[in-house]
Write an enzyme that holds these catalytic residues in place. Structure first.
Site, PDB file in Angstrom:
ATOM      1  N   GLU A  58       0.804  -1.226   0.000  1.00  0.00           N
ATOM      2  CA  GLU A  58       0.000   0.000   0.000  1.00  0.00           C
ATOM      3  C   GLU A  58       0.841   1.283   0.000  1.00  0.00           C
ATOM      4  OE1 GLU A  58      -2.906  -0.210   3.125  1.00  0.00           O
ATOM      5  OE2 GLU A  58      -3.772  -2.060   2.384  1.00  0.00           O
ATOM      6  N   GLU A 101      -5.314  -8.576   0.622  1.00  0.00           N
ATOM      7  CA  GLU A 101      -6.031  -8.197   1.853  1.00  0.00           C
ATOM      8  C   GLU A 101      -7.473  -7.899   1.516  1.00  0.00           C
ATOM      9  OE1 GLU A 101      -4.598  -4.949   4.288  1.00  0.00           O
ATOM     10  OE2 GLU A 101      -2.527  -5.626   4.069  1.00  0.00           O
TER      11      GLU A 101
END
Ligand code: IFM
Length: 462
Positions: free
Chosen positions: A176, A370
Site C-alpha cells: 500500500e 487483503e
C-alpha cells in the site's frame, strides 16, 4: 435477454478454480511486539506511537500480539484452518537496524524460524518487504521523499533474500504505497506524521522506484514470484449525469489508483496526474528512465480492497487532507451498511474494480492480498459470534468468484487478518482478526468467522 456480465453478477459462481490460493495476512509492526529485542532498532511507527496524541489511547506496537514469541502457536492455528499461504511482512529495522550497512543476523534468525515452521506446517510463506515500519534513521535522513531510499530499499531486499530466498517463494516489495506516501507525508495520520503535500508525491515516486529496483534485483537473484501490493478504492461519482461529478471521480481515481497502477503496470504516469503533480512539486523528481525501472515485470499484482470512495463536485469545498489538490470535491457516505471502521460495505464495487483492472491492465494476474472488516466483537464463552464479519467475507468472496467467472485472472485470496492486531492510528480497539486476541493474556480464540473460513478453504467454495 441478459448479457454474460449481468448473468454472472446475478448468479455468481461460488466454486473457485482448482489451485486457487487461500490464505491469511498480517504485518510485522501490527503483531510482532519484541520491539527492543535481538537488536531491532526503532522504526517510524515506534516514534510516532510514542508521541502523545498520535495513536488512540496511546497504544503502541511494543508488545502487540507477541507473535515474535508465540509464532509457533500462530502457525498451529493457521495449520488448523487449512491455510495454504501466509502473507507476513519483514521488519526492516530488525534486519538492518540502521536502514543501510550492517545486517543484524538475529533479526533474520526470527524469520528463519518462522519460515521453517510454516514450511513444516505445509504453508507457503509470502514475504512483504515493506509494510510501513521504516527504520527511524532513514526518516531522519529525509524519509521517503529522499530519492536515496530507493536504493537503500533494494539493498535491504537483497539482504533479506540472501538469507530467506531458498525457502520463501513469493516476495512482495511494498504494501500500500498510497498509505506510506499520502497518510505518512500529506495528512500526517500515519508515521512519520508529516504534513507536506509536495513531499507526498516525491515519497510516492521513491517508493515505486524502490519497488522497481528491488523487484529487478530479486528476480536477478532467482526469486520465484515477485509482486507489489496496492490498496485500491474505486471512485464513484454521485451522479452519472453531472460532468463535474464525473471529473471529481476521475481525479480521485487518479490520486488513489492510477498514480500507482499506471507507472507500475504501464511504465508511465497518467497525463492528468503529471499535470496535477506539477502544481505541487514540479516534475524534477521523475528522472529519465525512472518509469521504465518502476515497471519491472511482476508475477501478479497484489490488491487490497476494503471500500469504494463516493464523491461529488461542490464549489467551495476545501481539499481533503489526504488527497492533495482536491478543492471542490465533496466526499460522501454511500447509503449502504458500514463496518466498525465506518467504512461502506460494497462488494459490487469490488467486482467492478476487478473487472476494470482486467480490462485496463491486461495480462496482469491478480491476487487479493487483503480484504476484511473490523466490527465491535464480543467474546461469549470461548468464541466471538461475528456474523457481520462472515457476511462481509461472504459478499466479497462472491464478488471474487463473479470476477473469475467474468474472465479476470485471479489467483488467490488472503483474508485480513489472521489475528486482531495493532490497527495503526486506531490502536487495538479495531479488530480485524479471524482470531480474537485478548491483549491482557495473549489468549487466542477462534471467532465463528475462522471456523467459517476453514470450511470455505476445505471446500474451495462458498
Ligand atoms: O491493518 C491494515 C493493514 O495494515 C493495511 N491494509 C488495511 C488494514 C486495515 O486498515
Amino acid at each position: 435477454m441478459t448479457t454474460q456480465t449481468e448473468t454472472s453478477v446475478e448468479t455468481p459462481a461460488t466454486t473457485f478454480p482448482a489451485g486457487f490460493r487461500w490464505g491469511v495476512a498480517t504485518a510485522s509492526y501490527q503483531i510482532e511486539g519484541a520491539a527492543q529485542e535481538d537488536g531491532r532498532a526503532p522504526s517510524i511507527w515506534d516514534t510516532f506511537s510514542r508521541t502523545p496524541g498520535r495513536v488512540a489511547d496511546g497504544h503502541t506496537g511494543q508488545v502487540a500480539c507477541d507473535h515474535y514469541h508465540r509464532y509457533a502457536e500462530d502457525i498451529a492455528i493457521m495449520r488448523g484452518l487449512g491455510v495454504g499461504t501466509y502473507r507476513f511482512s519483514l521488519a526492516w529495522p530488525r534486519i538492518q537496524p540502521d536502514g543501510s550497512g550492517p545486517i543484524n543476523p538475529k533479526g533474520l534468525d526470527f524469520y528463519d524460524r518462522l519460515v521453517d515452521g510454516l514450511l513444516e506446517a505445509g504453508i507457503a510463506p509470502m514475504a512483504t518487504l515493506y509494510h510501513w515500519d521504516l527504520p527511524q534513521t532513514l526518516e531522519d535522513a529525509g524519509g521517503w521523499p529522499n530519492r536515496d531510499l530507493a536504493s537503500r530499499f533494494a539493498d535491504y531486499a537483497l539482504a533479506a533474500y540472501a538469507r530467506l530466498g531458498d525457502r520463501v517463494p513469493t516476495w512482495t516489495t511494498l504494501n500500500e504505497p498510497w498509505c506510506s506516501a499520502f497518510l505518512g507525508y500529506c495528512s500526517g495520520r500515519h508515521a512519520p506524521g508529516r504534513i507536506e503535500p509536495a513531499n507526498s508525491f516525491r515519497a510516492a515516486h521513491t517508493l515505486m522506484l524502490g519497488h522497481g529496483l528491488a523487484a529487478r534485483a530479486l528476480r536477478a537473484a532467482g526469486a520465484q514470484e515477485v509482486s507489489v501490493t496496492v490498496n485500491l478504492s474505486p471512485a464513484i461519482p454521485r451522479t452519472l449525469s453531472d460532468p463535474h461529478d464525473q471529473a471529481a471521480a476521475r481525479l480521485l481515481d487518479g490520486l488513489h489508483n492510477r498514480i500507482f497502477l499506471d507507472p507500475l503496470l504501464l511504465g508511465r504516469y497518467p497525463t492528468d496526474m503529471l499535470a496535477h503533480m506539477e502544481r505541487f512539486c514540479g516534475l524534477d523528481h521523475i528522472r529519465t528512465g525512472d518509469e521504465e525501472t518502476i515497471a519491472a515485470p511482476i508475477d501478479f499484482l497484489g490488491v487490497n480492497y476494503y471500500m469504494p470512495t463516493m464523491v461529488a463536485a461542490q464549489v467551495g469545498q476545501p481539499s481533503s487532507d489526504q488527497f492533495p489538490g482536491t478543492e471542490g470535491v465533496l466526499f460522501l457516505d454511500p447509503d449502504v451498511p458500514q463496518t466498525g471502521m465506518g467504512w461502506p460495505i460494497d462488494a459490487d464495487s469490488f467486482h467492478t474494480l476487478l473487472v476494470r483492472l482486467h480490462r485496463d491492465y491486461p495480462g496482469t494476474p491478480i491476487m487479493i492480498t487483503e480484504n476484511g472488516s473490523s466490527f465491535p466483537d464480543v467474546v461469549v464463552g470461548d468464541t466471538v459470534q461475528d456474523a457481520d464479519r462472515i457476511g462481509y467475507f461472504d459478499g466479497h468472496l462472491r464478488a471474487v468468484a463473479g470476477a473469475i467467472a467474468d474472465g479476470v485472472d485471479l489467483r488467490g485470496y488472503l483474508a485480513w487478518s489472521l489475528l486482531d492486531n495493532f490497527e495503526w492510528g486506531y490502536g487495538y480497539d479495531k479488530r480485524f482478526g479471524l482470531v480474537h486476541v485478548d491483549y491482557a493474556t495473549q489468549q487466542r480464540r477462534l471467532k465463528a468467522s475462522a471456523h467459517w473460513y476453514k470450511d470455505v478453504i476445505a471446500n474451495n467454495s462458498l
